[in-house]
Scaffold this active site. Sequence first.
Site, PDB file in Angstrom:
ATOM      1  N   TYR A 191      16.023  31.050   6.198  1.00 25.64           N
ATOM      2  CA  TYR A 191      14.864  31.813   6.662  1.00 25.64           C
ATOM      3  C   TYR A 191      14.890  31.995   8.177  1.00 25.64           C
ATOM      4  CZ  TYR A 191      12.516  31.422   2.125  1.00 25.64           C
ATOM      5  OH  TYR A 191      12.176  31.528   0.795  1.00 25.64           O
ATOM      6  N   LYS A 208       0.844  -1.199   0.000  1.00 26.07           N
ATOM      7  CA  LYS A 208       0.000   0.000   0.000  1.00 26.07           C
ATOM      8  C   LYS A 208       0.878   1.247   0.000  1.00 26.07           C
ATOM      9  CE  LYS A 208      -0.324  -0.269   5.030  1.00 26.07           C
ATOM     10  NZ  LYS A 208      -1.203  -0.313   6.208  1.00 26.07           N
TER      11      LYS A 208
END
Length: 355
Positions: free
Chosen positions: A249, A34
């Site tokens: 940042y 999955k």
Amino acid sequence: MSLCTVEINLSTIKNNYLLLQDICKTSLVGAAVKANGYGLGAVQISKALIEENCRHFFVASSEEGVNLRNALGLDVNILVLNGVFEHDALELIEYNLTPVLNNLKQIEIWQKFSNLKNRLLPCYLHFNTGINRLGLSSDEIEQLINDRDLLKGLDLQYIISHLAISEEIDNPYNLEQLNRFKAYLQYFPNVKASLANSGGIFLGQDYHFDLARPGAALYGLNPLTKNPVTLKAPIIHLQNLTLDSHIGYNMTFTTKRDSVIATLPLGYADGFSRNFSNQGEVFINSRSVPIVGRVSMDLINIDVTDLPPSEIFLGQEAEIIGNYCTPDKIASIIGTIGYEVLTNLGSRYKRKYIG
């Protein structure tokens, strides 16, 4: 196309599968593929495991099942863990997908389409023994025991359940779930059973029943199996910074010396968590190199000051995931699990399959 490459060693995954099959001895071993094979490629992994006689593949949804069926053909069993819904029942029938039925409503839907097609339809039943996520409740199971017509028209192939804490071998809850499962199975003596996930395989033969369903252990997320994944990124920028220079940042990192800073082309858009800001590491030629500053959308910075000058150049590859930094080790830095690290591997990365 990204400059970063995820390398998946299919031979390692196959060897992990064979190890699990050896532990399970006479039980069959399937594969949970999955979420696109935990981010590594469901089709490629399934084809490799078919070479080792794996014939049961577990996906989450009908969409995943259809994609896998189109790639693998009809000679394997594809099981849909989320079950069946009104909108996808015909698709499951068309593509020969077997739903894992999780409640009476799903049983009712599958019966309805059995009547519509005038034939038996294959299914697994999922009994909830304590994970309390999916699965038929004790009240619903009792209804099935007392009224077998509720299963009329269905070809019941397996009864399964799922362990909640199998990675903790000594946790008594494992035995509680096992005993509940066995108690239910007494009422279905001719139906095959499946309980063990990856962790359950290592709990002993009592948990193996007819079919084990490993996922994580196939992909190296277990101490006894090997990591098949390597993620590498090249240095695309170098700069020399003086003492007290700010990086990234919000200026969350300030150099404490004259430093050589390298930039790598990956970031949180590629599934590399922002939580690695100022605390993650990568490896260059087996040497640990710290991540400095914020992880941004497409870039991270690393401090290569302590590397030999001959190893600092544009194009030099840094190992993000590999032998020195396994998914589980990386996950522990930011308080998550290796599953999340793998399933978050971004679609921009190039995938390379070896083995």
